[in-house]
Design a protein around this motif. Sequence first.
Motif, PDB file in Angstrom:
ATOM      1  N   ARG A  78      -8.315  17.977  22.743  1.00  0.00           N
ATOM      2  CA  ARG A  78      -8.894  19.337  22.687  1.00  0.00           C
ATOM      3  C   ARG A  78      -9.468  19.596  21.294  1.00  0.00           C
ATOM      4  NH1 ARG A  78      -4.684  23.014  23.289  1.00  0.00           N
ATOM      5  NH2 ARG A  78      -6.269  24.617  23.219  1.00  0.00           N
ATOM      6  N   ILE A 103      -0.574  27.819  15.706  1.00  0.00           N
ATOM      7  CA  ILE A 103      -0.286  28.469  16.992  1.00  0.00           C
ATOM      8  C   ILE A 103       1.125  29.080  16.968  1.00  0.00           C
ATOM      9  CG2 ILE A 103       0.729  26.435  18.152  1.00  0.00           C
ATOM     10  CD1 ILE A 103      -1.071  27.198  20.597  1.00  0.00           C
ATOM     11  N   ASN A 104       1.904  28.681  15.960  1.00  0.00           N
ATOM     12  CA  ASN A 104       3.295  29.118  15.823  1.00  0.00           C
ATOM     13  C   ASN A 104       3.357  30.288  14.833  1.00  0.00           C
ATOM     14  OD1 ASN A 104       5.969  29.415  15.054  1.00  0.00           O
ATOM     15  ND2 ASN A 104       6.318  27.224  14.643  1.00  0.00           N
ATOM     16  N   THR A 159       3.059  14.249   6.792  1.00  0.00           N
ATOM     17  CA  THR A 159       2.505  15.296   5.918  1.00  0.00           C
ATOM     18  C   THR A 159       2.080  14.680   4.577  1.00  0.00           C
ATOM     19  OG1 THR A 159       4.197  16.783   6.829  1.00  0.00           O
ATOM     20  CG2 THR A 159       3.004  17.536   4.850  1.00  0.00           C
ATOM     21  N   ILE A 181       1.576  23.579   3.415  1.00  0.00           N
ATOM     22  CA  ILE A 181       1.492  22.662   2.271  1.00  0.00           C
ATOM     23  C   ILE A 181       0.106  22.011   2.137  1.00  0.00           C
ATOM     24  CG2 ILE A 181       2.666  20.835   3.617  1.00  0.00           C
ATOM     25  CD1 ILE A 181       3.802  19.785   0.951  1.00  0.00           C
ATOM     26  N   ALA A 188       5.650  22.774  19.475  1.00  0.00           N
ATOM     27  CA  ALA A 188       4.203  22.557  19.247  1.00  0.00           C
ATOM     28  C   ALA A 188       3.949  21.610  18.077  1.00  0.00           C
ATOM     29  CB  ALA A 188       3.512  23.893  18.990  1.00  0.00           C
ATOM     30  N   PHE A 224      -6.174  18.104  10.052  1.00  0.00           N
ATOM     31  CA  PHE A 224      -5.154  18.383  11.082  1.00  0.00           C
ATOM     32  C   PHE A 224      -4.146  17.235  11.138  1.00  0.00           C
ATOM     33  CE2 PHE A 224      -4.712  19.717  15.917  1.00  0.00           C
ATOM     34  CZ  PHE A 224      -3.449  20.211  15.653  1.00  0.00           C
ATOM     35  N   ASN A 225      -2.910  17.535  10.797  1.00  0.00           N
ATOM     36  CA  ASN A 225      -1.794  16.627  11.079  1.00  0.00           C
ATOM     37  C   ASN A 225      -1.337  17.001  12.480  1.00  0.00           C
ATOM     38  OD1 ASN A 225       0.462  15.036  11.169  1.00  0.00           O
ATOM     39  ND2 ASN A 225       1.589  16.124   9.571  1.00  0.00           N
ATOM     40  N   THR A 226      -1.806  16.253  13.454  1.00  0.00           N
ATOM     41  CA  THR A 226      -1.706  16.671  14.863  1.00  0.00           C
ATOM     42  C   THR A 226      -0.292  16.493  15.442  1.00  0.00           C
ATOM     43  OG1 THR A 226      -2.206  14.448  15.712  1.00  0.00           O
ATOM     44  CG2 THR A 226      -4.087  15.870  15.213  1.00  0.00           C
ATOM     45  N   GLU A 268      -7.868  24.043   7.815  1.00  0.00           N
ATOM     46  CA  GLU A 268      -6.738  23.209   8.221  1.00  0.00           C
ATOM     47  C   GLU A 268      -6.140  23.776   9.492  1.00  0.00           C
ATOM     48  OE1 GLU A 268      -2.283  21.614   7.585  1.00  0.00           O
ATOM     49  OE2 GLU A 268      -2.893  23.395   6.483  1.00  0.00           O
ATOM     50  N   ILE A 269      -6.066  22.960  10.516  1.00  0.00           N
ATOM     51  CA  ILE A 269      -5.418  23.391  11.757  1.00  0.00           C
ATOM     52  C   ILE A 269      -3.987  22.863  11.759  1.00  0.00           C
ATOM     53  CG2 ILE A 269      -5.476  23.196  14.281  1.00  0.00           C
ATOM     54  CD1 ILE A 269      -8.437  23.408  14.193  1.00  0.00           C
ATOM     55  N   GLY A 270      -3.065  23.667  12.278  1.00  0.00           N
ATOM     56  CA  GLY A 270      -1.661  23.250  12.350  1.00  0.00           C
ATOM     57  C   GLY A 270      -1.039  23.221  10.970  1.00  0.00           C
ATOM     58  N   ILE A 297      -4.777  27.604  10.151  1.00  0.00           N
ATOM     59  CA  ILE A 297      -4.437  28.165  11.473  1.00  0.00           C
ATOM     60  C   ILE A 297      -3.147  27.515  11.966  1.00  0.00           C
ATOM     61  CG2 ILE A 297      -5.151  28.156  13.919  1.00  0.00           C
ATOM     62  CD1 ILE A 297      -8.057  28.225  12.939  1.00  0.00           C
ATOM     63  N   VAL A 301      -3.392  17.636  22.607  1.00  0.00           N
ATOM     64  CA  VAL A 301      -3.954  18.496  21.553  1.00  0.00           C
ATOM     65  C   VAL A 301      -5.054  17.749  20.798  1.00  0.00           C
ATOM     66  CG1 VAL A 301      -3.432  19.897  19.514  1.00  0.00           C
ATOM     67  CG2 VAL A 301      -1.757  19.734  21.375  1.00  0.00           C
TER      68      VAL A 301
HETATM   69  C1  LIG Z   1       2.962  17.850  12.759  1.00  0.00           C
HETATM   70  S1  LIG Z   1       2.929  19.554  12.425  1.00  0.00           S
HETATM   71  C2  LIG Z   1       2.064  19.577  10.875  1.00  0.00           C
HETATM   72  C3  LIG Z   1       2.440  20.741   9.984  1.00  0.00           C
HETATM   73  C4  LIG Z   1       1.872  20.632   8.548  1.00  0.00           C
HETATM   74  N1  LIG Z   1       0.440  20.613   8.539  1.00  0.00           N
HETATM   75  C5  LIG Z   1       2.397  19.386   7.876  1.00  0.00           C
HETATM   76  O1  LIG Z   1       1.638  18.424   7.749  1.00  0.00           O
HETATM   77  O2  LIG Z   1       3.577  19.381   7.488  1.00  0.00           O
HETATM   78  C6  LIG Z   1       1.697  20.149  13.561  1.00  0.00           C
HETATM   79  C7  LIG Z   1       1.414  21.636  13.453  1.00  0.00           C
HETATM   80  O3  LIG Z   1       0.364  21.966  14.373  1.00  0.00           O
HETATM   81  C8  LIG Z   1       0.665  23.207  15.014  1.00  0.00           C
HETATM   82  N2  LIG Z   1      -0.066  23.204  16.281  1.00  0.00           N
HETATM   83  C9  LIG Z   1       0.210  22.492  17.403  1.00  0.00           C
HETATM   84  N3  LIG Z   1      -0.668  22.751  18.377  1.00  0.00           N
HETATM   85  C10 LIG Z   1      -1.554  23.642  17.846  1.00  0.00           C
HETATM   86  C11 LIG Z   1      -2.695  24.312  18.368  1.00  0.00           C
HETATM   87  N4  LIG Z   1      -3.098  24.111  19.622  1.00  0.00           N
HETATM   88  N5  LIG Z   1      -3.351  25.186  17.571  1.00  0.00           N
HETATM   89  C12 LIG Z   1      -2.933  25.409  16.293  1.00  0.00           C
HETATM   90  N6  LIG Z   1      -1.849  24.817  15.755  1.00  0.00           N
HETATM   91  C13 LIG Z   1      -1.164  23.947  16.513  1.00  0.00           C
HETATM   92  C14 LIG Z   1       2.179  23.191  15.142  1.00  0.00           C
HETATM   93  O4  LIG Z   1       2.696  24.479  15.341  1.00  0.00           O
HETATM   94  C15 LIG Z   1       2.584  22.548  13.815  1.00  0.00           C
HETATM   95  O5  LIG Z   1       2.756  23.530  12.813  1.00  0.00           O
END
Ligand SMILES: C[S@@+](CC[C@H](N)C(=O)[O-])C[C@H]1O[C@@H](n2cnc3c(N)ncnc32)[C@H](O)[C@@H]1O
Length: 196
Positions: free
Chosen positions: A136, A63-64, A22, A46, A122, A103-105, A39-41, A61, A133
Amino acid sequence: MIKYQGMEFNTCKNVYEPAEDTFLLADNLEVKKSDIVLEIGTGTGIIGILASNIAQNVVTIDINKYAVKCAQNNAAINQAHIDVRLGDLFDPVEDEKFDLILFNTPYLPTEEEDVVDDAIDAAWNGGKDGRTVIDRFIDGLKEHLNPDGRVQLVQSSLSNVEETIGRMMEMGFEVSITACERFFFEEVVVLTGTLI
Ligand SMILES: C[S@@+](CC[C@H](N)C(=O)[O-])C[C@H]1O[C@@H](n2cnc3c(N)ncnc32)[C@H](O)[C@@H]1O
């Protein structure tokens, strides 16, 4: 609670707690004032909240469902204006385009028997090769970027960084590793790509 750049962020049950990856992304964000950011995930929110310190238009966004609540709460605490949505990757922004996508995947290779029956799974579960992921995400990227759009994603050497770079280059991105940190069993990188 976590303090970063003078701001405070609550951690939440069932939500990824900000960690080294992060902060690697946070320290190397390339946000411009005029950017429309996705920002995804978002997790605790933060990254999206930090981006909103610079750009006015930020959608995040996750998914949780617990992460969505957590990010909304942290946005309120920090008086940040971010639009937090629940859903899978680009589903909640079907027809929208952005200048910068972050995206922090979830990048950890995860065997079936290691899957946790919990929303937090997730956060790190990247499927058998760590790329489920990530791949995709790459598939949907171009459709959601404006011309000259940029992307910053975090992944690990455990999930084949070269494959990501190669796939993005094939799609017309100029890509470079803009940050890298070595940990005991992996290297975590920030890949920054620009559509050319
Ligand atoms: C490694 S965490 C990063 C969280 C935050 N961005 C950080 O850096 O601390 C990955 C985030 O991606 C979300 N995530 C995983 N697969 C996803 C998907 N298909 N669509 C949206 N979010 C997703 C998870 O729920 C999780 O919150």
